[in-house]
Scaffold this active site. Structure first.
Site, mmCIF file in Angstrom:
data_model
loop_
_atom_site.group_PDB
_atom_site.id
_atom_site.type_symbol
_atom_site.label_atom_id
_atom_site.label_comp_id
_atom_site.label_asym_id
_atom_site.label_seq_id
_atom_site.Cartn_x
_atom_site.Cartn_y
_atom_site.Cartn_z
ATOM 1 N N LYS A 36 3.160 -29.441 -7.333
ATOM 2 C CA LYS A 36 3.482 -29.722 -8.741
ATOM 3 C C LYS A 36 4.949 -29.405 -9.041
ATOM 4 C CE LYS A 36 0.304 -26.785 -9.456
ATOM 5 N NZ LYS A 36 -0.649 -25.802 -10.006
ATOM 6 N N THR A 73 2.782 -23.324 -22.215
ATOM 7 C CA THR A 73 2.290 -23.948 -20.978
ATOM 8 C C THR A 73 1.340 -23.015 -20.223
ATOM 9 O OG1 THR A 73 4.281 -23.165 -19.880
ATOM 10 C CG2 THR A 73 4.303 -25.466 -20.624
ATOM 11 N N GLY A 120 -1.738 -21.885 -18.533
ATOM 12 C CA GLY A 120 -2.944 -22.536 -17.992
ATOM 13 C C GLY A 120 -2.762 -23.993 -17.594
ATOM 14 N N THR A 121 -1.515 -24.469 -17.513
ATOM 15 C CA THR A 121 -1.299 -25.887 -17.145
ATOM 16 C C THR A 121 -1.834 -26.184 -15.736
ATOM 17 O OG1 THR A 121 0.947 -25.300 -16.486
ATOM 18 C CG2 THR A 121 0.697 -26.375 -18.619
ATOM 19 N N GLY A 122 -1.591 -25.256 -14.805
ATOM 20 C CA GLY A 122 -2.021 -25.475 -13.423
ATOM 21 C C GLY A 122 -3.538 -25.531 -13.310
ATOM 22 N N CYS A 123 -4.216 -24.612 -14.025
ATOM 23 C CA CYS A 123 -5.690 -24.575 -13.990
ATOM 24 C C CYS A 123 -6.251 -25.864 -14.584
ATOM 25 C CB CYS A 123 -6.225 -23.395 -14.814
ATOM 26 S SG CYS A 123 -5.565 -21.805 -14.324
HETATM 27 N N1 LIG Z 1 6.986 -28.709 -19.697
HETATM 28 C C1 LIG Z 1 6.177 -29.593 -19.123
HETATM 29 N N2 LIG Z 1 6.162 -30.888 -19.508
HETATM 30 C C2 LIG Z 1 5.341 -31.795 -18.930
HETATM 31 N N3 LIG Z 1 4.483 -31.479 -17.936
HETATM 32 C C3 LIG Z 1 4.452 -30.207 -17.485
HETATM 33 C C4 LIG Z 1 5.275 -29.189 -18.063
HETATM 34 N N4 LIG Z 1 5.022 -27.999 -17.422
HETATM 35 C C5 LIG Z 1 4.076 -28.278 -16.506
HETATM 36 N N5 LIG Z 1 3.728 -29.602 -16.524
HETATM 37 C C6 LIG Z 1 2.721 -30.275 -15.701
HETATM 38 O O1 LIG Z 1 1.601 -29.396 -15.666
HETATM 39 C C7 LIG Z 1 0.981 -29.409 -14.375
HETATM 40 C C8 LIG Z 1 0.979 -27.995 -13.825
HETATM 41 O O2 LIG Z 1 2.266 -27.726 -13.279
HETATM 42 P P1 LIG Z 1 2.901 -26.294 -13.056
HETATM 43 O O3 LIG Z 1 3.924 -26.459 -11.975
HETATM 44 O O4 LIG Z 1 3.340 -25.759 -14.380
HETATM 45 O O5 LIG Z 1 1.660 -25.481 -12.553
HETATM 46 P P2 LIG Z 1 1.424 -23.926 -12.448
HETATM 47 O O6 LIG Z 1 2.748 -23.201 -12.350
HETATM 48 O O7 LIG Z 1 0.460 -23.731 -11.355
HETATM 49 O O8 LIG Z 1 0.755 -23.587 -13.825
HETATM 50 P P3 LIG Z 1 0.225 -22.135 -14.356
HETATM 51 O O9 LIG Z 1 1.215 -21.725 -15.370
HETATM 52 O O10 LIG Z 1 -1.092 -22.432 -14.949
HETATM 53 O O11 LIG Z 1 0.161 -21.215 -13.168
HETATM 54 C C9 LIG Z 1 1.785 -30.423 -13.556
HETATM 55 O O12 LIG Z 1 1.146 -31.695 -13.637
HETATM 56 C C10 LIG Z 1 3.139 -30.448 -14.249
HETATM 57 O O13 LIG Z 1 3.804 -31.656 -14.026
HETATM 58 C C1 LIG Z 2 -7.690 -15.932 -14.721
HETATM 59 C C2 LIG Z 2 -6.431 -16.705 -14.516
HETATM 60 N N1 LIG Z 2 -6.414 -17.668 -13.576
HETATM 61 C C3 LIG Z 2 -5.287 -18.404 -13.378
HETATM 62 C C4 LIG Z 2 -4.139 -18.153 -14.114
HETATM 63 C C5 LIG Z 2 -2.867 -18.958 -13.855
HETATM 64 O O1 LIG Z 2 -2.505 -19.695 -14.919
HETATM 65 C C6 LIG Z 2 -4.218 -17.139 -15.102
HETATM 66 N N2 LIG Z 2 -3.131 -16.848 -15.879
HETATM 67 N N3 LIG Z 2 -5.360 -16.436 -15.263
#
Ligand SMILES: Nc1ncnc2c1ncn2[C@@H]1O[C@H](COP(=O)(O)OP(=O)(O)OP(=O)(O)O)[C@@H](O)[C@H]1O
Ligand SMILES: Cc1ncc(CO)c(N)n1
Length: 269
Positions: free
Chosen positions: A175, A207, A209-212
């Site tokens: 990502k 943002t 929880g975007t990854g989850c």
């Molecule tokens: N500011 C943003 N604008 C548009 N899309 C975004 C933005 N931030 C994250 N994304 C999208 O959200 C999804 C998760 O990406 P990200 O790299 O933030 O994951 P992550 O770091 O694992 O998230 P988390 O914060 O939950 O750990 C991807 O599809 C990314 O393109």
């Molecule tokens: C429980 C949990 N899982 C995943 C993440 C990553 O976003 C978080 N902040 N908390």
């Protein structure tokens, strides 16, 4: 009516924006029946993580057995797994029940910097989970840890994707959320070709929880029988809508709006 079912094996976020809560909300919005096996409880809100309380390996195995002996998921995702013992039992159970469509979100660190995976668990992640993964969805720092190389541009990201693919995952999605570019590029490697999923970066601090949410949306679509490219395509639209329509709750990194994707669909009709 065929009911599609998805299981998330992950940590609980008391604030409701990430973890199990984000996964179940996403499954529901995408019309998939959600099930859970909780690996750890976190005391967490938009300002950070105040406490982490892992469950016993026995308690985690029992939850998975309850599902495995009664309800067969069409797809499974893993999120926060915390330590190598938990990783081993989760991999063992997924193999025992012969579940397919496995999405591994290799959660390592929460937004505020709190560790959600112990350093000793990285090798177990590579040895036990990668070989059974349909897709692994690291962000850039996680991809650096797994591949062992630094990523500063797209071609290094491609190199890391190949290295991670060689560890056994059938597809690797790195990502782009952690890049400073205007265009948000998520990169998929299927062992043969690279696919880019692009969107406009949204300027927001909300943002959490975007990854989850993104990996849960991929899981829901795989559960419905879609292929990996189509599943990621839906997930990308889902996360874009959820970030754009932020809820502005809490004083720190707020959650995204899981309802936004369907709200838009309804408005377009
Ligand atoms: N500011 C943003 N604008 C548009 N899309 C975004 C933005 N931030 C994250 N994304 C999208 O959200 C999804 C998760 O990406 P990200 O790299 O933030 O994951 P992550 O770091 O694992 O998230 P988390 O914060 O939950 O750990 C991807 O599809 C990314 O393109
Ligand atoms: C429980 C949990 N899982 C995943 C993440 C990553 O976003 C978080 N902040 N908390």
């Amino acid at each position: 009516m065929k009911v599609f079912k998805a299981l998330t094996i992950a940590g609980s976020d008391s604030g409701g924006g990430a973890g199990i809560q984000a996964d179940v909300k996403t499954f529901q919005e995408l019309g998939v029946y959600g099930m859970t096996a909780i690996t750890a409880i976190t005391a967490q809100n938009t300002t950070g993580v105040q406490g982490v309380y892992p469950l016993s390996v026995e308690g985690i195995a029992k939850q998975i057995d309850s599902i495995g002996t009664d309800l067969t998921p069409d797809a499974v995702k893993t999120g926060m797994l915390f330590n190598s013992e938990i990783i081993k039992v989760v991999a063992e159970k997924i193999t025992q029940y012969q579940w397919s469509n496995l999405v591994i979100d290799p959660v390592m660190i929460a937004k505020g910097g709190s560790p959600l995976l112990q350093a000793e668990a990285i090798e177990a992640l590579k040895d036990y989970l990668l070989p059974i993964a349909t897709v692994i969805t690291p962000n850039i720092p996680e991809a650096e840890v797994i591949s062992g190389i630094k990523i500063t541009n797209l071609s290094e990201r491609k190199e890391a994707a190949k290295l991670i693919y060689n560890l056994g995952a059938k597809n690797v999605m790195i990502k782009g959320g952690h890049e400073e570019t205007d265009q948000m590029i998520d990169l998929l490697y299927d062992g043969n070709r690279f696919f880019q999923f692009e969107s406009k970066r949204i300027a927001t601090k909300n943002t959490h929880g975007t990854g989850c949410t993104f990996s849960a949306a991929i899981t829901a679509e795989l559960a419905k029988g879609k292929n990996i490219v189509d599943s990621i395509s839906v997930a990308k639209h889902f996360i874009q809508a959820a970030i754009e329509d932020d809820l502005r709750i809490g004083t720190g990194h707020g959650p995204t709006n899981h309802w936004a994707y369907n709200k838009r669909g309804a408005l377009c009709k």
